[in-house]
Design a protein around this motif. Structure first.
Motif, short mmCIF file in Angstrom:
data_model
loop_
_atom_site.label_atom_id
_atom_site.label_comp_id
_atom_site.label_asym_id
_atom_site.label_seq_id
_atom_site.Cartn_x
_atom_site.Cartn_y
_atom_site.Cartn_z
N GLU A 21 -18.21 -3.27 -28.40
CA GLU A 21 -16.91 -3.36 -27.73
C GLU A 21 -16.98 -4.32 -26.55
OE1 GLU A 21 -15.17 0.68 -27.10
OE2 GLU A 21 -16.80 1.27 -28.44
N ASP A 22 -18.06 -4.25 -25.79
CA ASP A 22 -18.22 -5.16 -24.65
C ASP A 22 -18.28 -6.61 -25.11
OD1 ASP A 22 -18.21 -3.03 -22.91
OD2 ASP A 22 -20.41 -2.91 -22.76
N VAL A 32 -9.93 -2.91 -27.89
CA VAL A 32 -10.79 -2.68 -29.06
C VAL A 32 -10.55 -1.24 -29.49
CG1 VAL A 32 -13.12 -2.69 -29.97
CG2 VAL A 32 -12.50 -4.28 -28.14
N ALA A 33 -9.96 -1.07 -30.66
CA ALA A 33 -9.61 0.27 -31.15
C ALA A 33 -10.62 0.72 -32.20
CB ALA A 33 -8.21 0.25 -31.75
N GLY A 34 -11.01 1.97 -32.13
CA GLY A 34 -11.90 2.56 -33.13
C GLY A 34 -11.11 3.43 -34.08
N LEU A 35 -11.42 3.38 -35.37
CA LEU A 35 -10.67 4.11 -36.38
C LEU A 35 -11.63 4.79 -37.34
CD1 LEU A 35 -7.84 4.69 -37.53
CD2 LEU A 35 -7.96 2.52 -38.74
N VAL A 53 -8.45 4.04 -28.39
CA VAL A 53 -8.75 2.88 -27.53
C VAL A 53 -9.31 3.42 -26.22
CG1 VAL A 53 -7.86 0.87 -26.31
CG2 VAL A 53 -6.90 1.50 -28.53
N LEU A 54 -10.57 3.11 -25.95
CA LEU A 54 -11.23 3.59 -24.74
C LEU A 54 -11.20 2.52 -23.65
CD1 LEU A 54 -14.40 5.23 -26.34
CD2 LEU A 54 -12.34 6.41 -25.54
N PRO A 55 -11.19 2.92 -22.40
CA PRO A 55 -11.27 1.93 -21.32
C PRO A 55 -12.69 1.38 -21.22
CG PRO A 55 -11.35 4.14 -20.42
CD PRO A 55 -11.08 4.30 -21.89
N PRO A 56 -12.87 0.18 -20.69
CA PRO A 56 -14.22 -0.40 -20.58
C PRO A 56 -15.19 0.47 -19.77
CG PRO A 56 -12.55 -2.07 -20.19
CD PRO A 56 -11.82 -0.76 -20.23
#
Length: 443
Positions: A21-22, A32-35, A53-56
Motif C-alpha cells: 500500500e505504501d 488503496v482499497a482492499g477487497l 480503505v485504511l489510512p496511511p
C-alpha cells in the motif's frame, strides 16, 4: 513467546503488510482499497465481500488473514478496523443468486457491491470531492471493477487492506449465519456457518433443505457417499422408530444421537475417553444422554482443540505441517481455523513428516498464545509429539530438544494437554490437517 515479544512480532508484521500500500501511494495513488470475500464453500447462506480503505497511519497490530484469528479476536479487530478506516463497505450475493449464475460470478457481484458501498461512504465523508487515482487490491480474484485492480494470491496474508477486508466480511457473515441458526434450528448454522459438517448433514437428512440452502451445491447430496449420509425420503418426522438401532455419544467430538454406526464412529474413534452405546429404543438412548425428550443437543465440549499433522517430500527434502483449530464456546458453537506451512531445514528434515508434525504442534501452541488462550488440547497421530513434550521420551536431537523446551516455556502461561489419535481412522479434523500439510508442499 512473551506478551512483549508477540507485540513486537505483530508490529513488525503490520509494517510488512503495509509495504504494498505504501508503494502504491508513493506511485501517486490516492486511495488503496482492499477487497476480500468469505463464504464461497458453504452449502447454505450468502457469500459476503468487504472493501476497506485504511489510512496511511493505521496502527492496529494483529490484523492478519481472518482464518488465522480466533472468533473473539476477529470481532475485536473488525470493530477497530471499521472505526479507524477511511471507509468500508459490505456486499452480499444470496443463495438464490449463487444458484442462478454460479458461485464465482456471484462472488464478483458481491465484491462490486462492497466496492460501491465503500465509495458511497467515501463520498458521504467528503473524501471524493476532487478527482484522484485509486486502486483496488483483491485477494486472488480477477475483477473488472472499472478502476485499476491488482489480484494478489494469498493477499489476506500479504496486504493489510485485504486482511482487514477479510476480517470485516468474516465477522459480518458469521453474525448472519448465527442469526439464521435461530430461524432454522437443527443444522447448527451458528457453529458451522453453513459448511458441510456432520451436524449440518444430519439436519439435511432429517429436516430437508431450508430457503437459504444453495441447491446447486446439494445436487449430489443423495449420491455422495463421501458424506456417509443417506437422504431422508418422504420422512414426516425426525423421531426414530422403535426397533431401529440408534447410537448415543455421551462423550466424543460431538454429543448426541446418531442413526448409523459410521456417524457414531466418526465422533468417537481416536477420541480419548469416549463414551457411547447403541440402543434399540430411542427413549433409552435419550435417558443415557441425560435428556428427557426432544432432540439431543449436539455440542463439542467447551475449549480449544488443535489437530496437527505433518508431511514430507523426498524429492525436494522439504517438510510441512497442517493445523486445524476447533474453538468451541460455552453454548457448543464451534468454529475452525486452518493454516499450514512448509519448511526448508535439511537437518530437521531427517525426521521426515515427524518434523512437520512437531512444527504443527508449535504453530498451534503459538496461535493459542497469540490469541490469549490459556488451555488447549493438541491432537496428534505420532506418539512422540506428546511424549517429548511430557518428558516420556528422551529428546536426542536439535529438533526434539527445541520442541521440548518450547512446550515447557509455553506451559508457564498455558495448560497444554496432548492427545494421541489413530492415524487415518476417519477423524475428519486430523484428515483435514493431513491434507493441509500436503497442500503446503504443493504450493
Amino acid at each position: 513467546m512473551t506478551k512483549a515479544e508477540r507485540l513486537e512480532r505483530d508490529i513488525k508484521k503490520l509494517a510488512e503488510m503495509k509495504m504494498r500500500e505504501d508503494e502504491l501511494r508513493s506511485e501517486g495513488y490516492r486511495y488503496v482499497a482492499g477487497l476480500d470475500e468469505v463464504g464461497r464453500g458453504p452449502l447454505a447462506g450468502p457469500v459476503y465481500a468487504a472493501c476497506v480503505v485504511l489510512p496511511p497511519d493505521f496502527d492496529v497490530p494483529g490484523v492478519n488473514d481472518s482464518k488465522k484469528l480466533s472468533a473473539k479476536r476477529r470481532e475485536e479487530l473488525s470493530e477497530m478496523i471499521r472505526e479507524k478506516a477511511l471507509a468500508y463497505g459490505i456486499g452480499i450475493a444470496d443463495n438464490k443468486e449463487i444458484d442462478e449464475i454460479n458461485i464465482l460470478e456471484a462472488t464478483k457481484n458481491a465484491m462490486k457491491r462492497a466496492l460501491a458501498s465503500c465509495r458511497d461512504m467515501l463520498r458521504e465523508r467528503g473524501l471524493l470531492k476532487t478527482p484522484g487515482n485509486d486502486i483496488l487490491l483483491v485477494d486472488a480474484v480477477r475483477l473488472d471493477a472499472g478502476m485499476p485492480a491488482e489480484a494478489i494470491i494469498r493477499g489476506d496474508e500479504k496486504c493489510l487492506c485485504i486482511a482487514a477486508a477479510s476480517i470485516v466480511a468474516k465477522v459480518a457473515r458469521d453474525a448472519y449465519m448465527t442469526e439464521m441458526d435461530g430461524v432454522y434450528p437443527g443444522y447448527d448454522f451458528a457453529g458451522n456457518k453453513g459448511y458441510g459438517t456432520a451436524k449440518h448433514y444430519e439436519g439435511l437428512r432429517t429436516l430437508g433443505k431450508t430457503p437459504i440452502h444453495r441447491l446447486t451445491f446439494l445436487r449430489k447430496f443423495d449420491e455422495d457417499q463421501s458424506t456417509k449420509h443417506r437422504p431422508a425420503k418422504d420422512r414426516e418426522t425426525t423421531e426414530v422408530a422403535k426397533g431401529k438401532k440408534v447410537y448415543a455419544v455421551r462423550k466424543g467430538r460431538t454429543t448426541g444421537l446418531f442413526m448409523t454406526w459410521d456417524d457414531c464412529k466418526a465422533q468417537v474413534d481416536g477420541f480419548a475417553g469416549a463414551e457411547y452405546k447403541s440402543f434399540a429404543d430411542p427413549a433409552e438412548a435419550m435417558e443415557y444422554l441425560g435428556l428427557s425428550g426432544g432432540t439431543a443437543d449436539e455440542s463439542f465440549p467447551e475449549g480449544i482443540r488443535a489437530y496437527v499433522d505433518g508431511s514430507y517430500d523426498a524429492a525436494s527434502g522439504r517438510f510441512s505441517c497442517g493445523v486445524v483449530i476447533v474453538d468451541t464456546d460455552a453454548e457448543g458453537n464451534s468454529e475452525t481455523t486452518e493454516f499450514n506451512s512448509a519448511f526448508d531445514d535439511p537437518e530437521a528434515a531427517k525426521q521426515r513428516n515427524v518434523a512437520g508434525e512437531v512444527m504443527g504442534s508449535k504453530l498451534a501452541i503459538d496461535w493459542c498464545r497469540t490469541n490469549g488462550i490459556k488451555k488447549a488440547e493438541i491432537y496428534h497421530d505420532y506418539e512422540g509429539i506428546g511424549a517429548w513434550a511430557d518428558g516420556k521420551w528422551k529428546a536426542n536431537n536439535g529438533l526434539t530438544q527445541g520442541y521440548r523446551d518450547f512446550v515447557a516455556e509455553a506451559r508457564k502461561e498455558m495448560d497444554i494437554k496432548f492427545v494421541k489419535v489413530k492415524a487415518h481412522a476417519g477423524n475428519k479434523y486430523n484428515e483435514l490437517a493431513d491434507k493441509l500439510a500436503k497442500k503446503a508442499l504443493e504450493d
